[in-house]
Scaffold this motif. Structure first.
Motif, PDB file in Angstrom:
ATOM      1  N   GLN A 128       0.838  -1.191   0.000  1.00 55.56           N
ATOM      2  CA  GLN A 128       0.000   0.000   0.000  1.00 55.56           C
ATOM      3  C   GLN A 128       0.877   1.248   0.000  1.00 55.56           C
ATOM      4  N   ASN A 134      -4.864   9.150   2.792  1.00 57.28           N
ATOM      5  CA  ASN A 134      -5.482   8.589   1.593  1.00 57.28           C
ATOM      6  C   ASN A 134      -4.580   7.517   0.985  1.00 57.28           C
ATOM      7  N   VAL A 135      -5.138   6.325   0.797  1.00 58.96           N
ATOM      8  CA  VAL A 135      -4.424   5.261   0.104  1.00 58.96           C
ATOM      9  C   VAL A 135      -4.595   5.499  -1.395  1.00 58.96           C
ATOM     10  N   ARG A 155      -1.401  15.318   2.665  1.00 61.08           N
ATOM     11  CA  ARG A 155      -2.222  14.863   3.789  1.00 61.08           C
ATOM     12  C   ARG A 155      -2.897  16.055   4.454  1.00 61.08           C
ATOM     13  N   VAL A 180       0.437   5.478   0.587  1.00 65.27           N
ATOM     14  CA  VAL A 180      -0.439   6.562   1.030  1.00 65.27           C
ATOM     15  C   VAL A 180       0.204   7.902   0.673  1.00 65.27           C
TER      16      VAL A 180
END
Length: 222
Positions: free
Chosen positions: A167, A186-187, A174, A169
Motif C-alpha cells: 500500500q 489517503n491510500v 495529507r 499513502v
C-alpha cells in the motif's frame, strides 16, 4: 436383405462399444485444470490506484524495514527472510521508477507499507433445512394441520485468509489536523497478492515484478 440388416446392426453395435470405450478413455486421461497446480500458478495479482492522482508529483518515499502482520484487529511487525525480500524489492522497484527513499522519521511524499494479512474468523450459523423439513412435515399432502416444533440446528464455522498487500499513502497532500482526532491518510495505490502463501524469496521477486509491470503510472517526474 434381412440378414444384411442383422449384420449391419451387429457391426454398428461393435462400433458403438468401441466409441464409448475410446471416449471413456479420453475422459479418464484428460487432466483436471486444478490438479497439479503449482503455488506459483495459483498466484493472483490485483492492483488498484486513485485515478485522480498524478504520481509524477511525488519525489520521495518512506518504507520501514519490517513488514506489518495484520491478524484480525491486531498488528505486529516481522523481519524474516521473505519479509526482508519484500521490503528490499519494493524499495528497489520504486527507486528504479525515480523515487528516492528517505530515512525513517524524515519527511516524505509517499508512505509505503508491506502488509501480510493473516485473518481468522469464527462464526455461528443455522441450518435452514431443519426448519423446512418440519414445515413440510406439518403441512404436507396428508391433510394435517399441525406444524412440528422448530428446533434450529446450530453449527460453528471458521474462515481463514492469508494474502500480501503493498500500500502507498499520500503524505505530501495529507490533511492537517489541529485537533485530537487522528488524520486519515489517503491510500492512492494498493496491490494484493492472493493464492498460495509465499514462502520462497524467488516467489517474492516474481510478485513484485508483476505488480510493477501492471503499474506503469508509478513513476516520478525525472
Amino acid at each position: 436383405m434381412k440378414a444384411l440388416q442383422q449384420i449391419n446392426g451387429k457391426t454398428w453395435g461393435i462400433y458403438a462399444v468401441l466409441l464409448l470405450t475410446l471416449s471413456g478413455g479420453l475422459v479418464a486421461c484428460r487432466d483436471n485444470a486444478l490438479n497439479g497446480l503449482t503455488p506459483q500458478d495459483s498466484q493472483v495479482y490485483i492492483t488498484n490506484y486513485d485515478r485522480s492522482v498524478n504520481f509524477s508529483q511525488y519525489r520521495t518515499f518512506s518504507l520501514p524495514d519490517s513488514v506489518v502482520i495484520q491478524s484480525n484487529d491486531r498488528f505486529t511487525t516481522s523481519t524474516g527472510s521473505v519479509e526482508n525480500r519484500f521490503v528490499t524489492n519494493v524499495a528497489s522497484a520504486l527507486a528504479s521508477r525515480g523515487y528516492q527513499r528517505v530515512a525513517q522519521g524524515q519527511p516524505a511524499d509517499l508512505g509505503v507499507a508491506v502488509v501480510r494479512v493473516n485473518n481468522r474468523f469464527t462464526g455461528v450459523g443455522v441450518d435452514p433445512y431443519s426448519y423446512y423439513s418440519n414445515y413440510w412435515l406439518g403441512y404436507g399432502g396428508l391433510g394435517g394441520y399441525g406444524l412440528n416444533p422448530y428446533y434450529p440446528s446450530y453449527y460453528t464455522y471458521q474462515v481463514s485468509e492469508q494474502y500480501w498487500q503493498v500500500q502507498i499513502v499520500d503524505l505530501k497532500n495529507r490533511p492537517i489536523s489541529n485537533g485530537p482526532d487522528q488524520v486519515q491518510l489517503n491510500v492512492i495505490f494498493d496491490a494484493t497478492i492472493r493464492g498460495a502463501d509465499i514462502t520462497e524469496t524467488a516467489d517474492v521477486d516474481t510478485a513484485i515484478t508483476t505488480i510493477f509491470n501492471q503499474s506503469p503510472f508509478l513513476r516520478a517526474n525525472q
